[in-house]
Design a protein around this motif. Structure first.
Motif, short mmCIF file in Angstrom:
data_model
loop_
_atom_site.label_atom_id
_atom_site.label_comp_id
_atom_site.label_asym_id
_atom_site.label_seq_id
_atom_site.Cartn_x
_atom_site.Cartn_y
_atom_site.Cartn_z
N HIS A 65 1.58 -11.13 20.36
CA HIS A 65 1.35 -10.71 18.97
C HIS A 65 1.55 -9.21 18.83
O HIS A 65 2.13 -8.74 17.83
CB HIS A 65 -0.09 -11.09 18.57
N GLU A 66 1.16 -8.45 19.85
CA GLU A 66 1.32 -7.00 19.84
C GLU A 66 2.81 -6.62 19.86
O GLU A 66 3.25 -5.75 19.15
CB GLU A 66 0.59 -6.40 21.04
N LYS A 67 3.58 -7.29 20.72
CA LYS A 67 5.02 -7.02 20.80
C LYS A 67 5.72 -7.38 19.50
O LYS A 67 6.64 -6.69 19.06
CB LYS A 67 5.65 -7.82 21.95
N GLY A 83 -5.64 -16.21 25.70
CA GLY A 83 -5.85 -15.22 24.64
C GLY A 83 -5.19 -13.90 24.95
O GLY A 83 -4.62 -13.25 24.06
N PHE A 84 -5.23 -13.48 26.20
CA PHE A 84 -4.62 -12.22 26.61
C PHE A 84 -3.11 -12.25 26.37
O PHE A 84 -2.54 -11.34 25.78
CB PHE A 84 -4.93 -11.96 28.08
#
Length: 98
Positions: A93-95, A86-87
């Motif tokens: 997903h953030e990038k 998940g991390f």
């Protein structure tokens, strides 16, 4: 909405604790045989003088405690693996959205 979520989480934690504690209170003198027990019986059958080369560090008081500890170990490992996946998925997903 937040209060409902807190209540829901509280009741779920109570349920988890009950699922763990109730069987330990009511199940006594049971034997949960596994592959280790079967392996030992086969070794003793084919090699009667066999002496184990290692001893247990800790022997649980009953089979149900042993099963509980095994399940707890599996749950902790699955939680760690799930957290790591998940991390890294969240980082990707953030990038992607930055």
């Amino acid at each position: 909405m937040v209060k409902d979520k807190k209540n829901k989480n509280f009741y779920l934690w109570i349920l988890v604790i009950l699922i763990i504690v109730v069987p330990l209170l009511f199940i006594h003198n049971t034997e949960f045989g596994g592959s280790d027990d079967q392996a030992v019986s086969l070794i003793e059958k084919f090699t009667p003088g066999y002496k184990p080369w290692a001893e247990n560090i800790f022997t649980p008081p009953g089979g149900e405690i042993e099963s509980f500890l095994f399940a707890l170990q599996a749950a902790i490992g699955a939680g760690i693996i799930g957290f790591v996946f998940g991390f890294f998925k969240g980082k990707g997903h953030e990038k992607k959205h930055s």
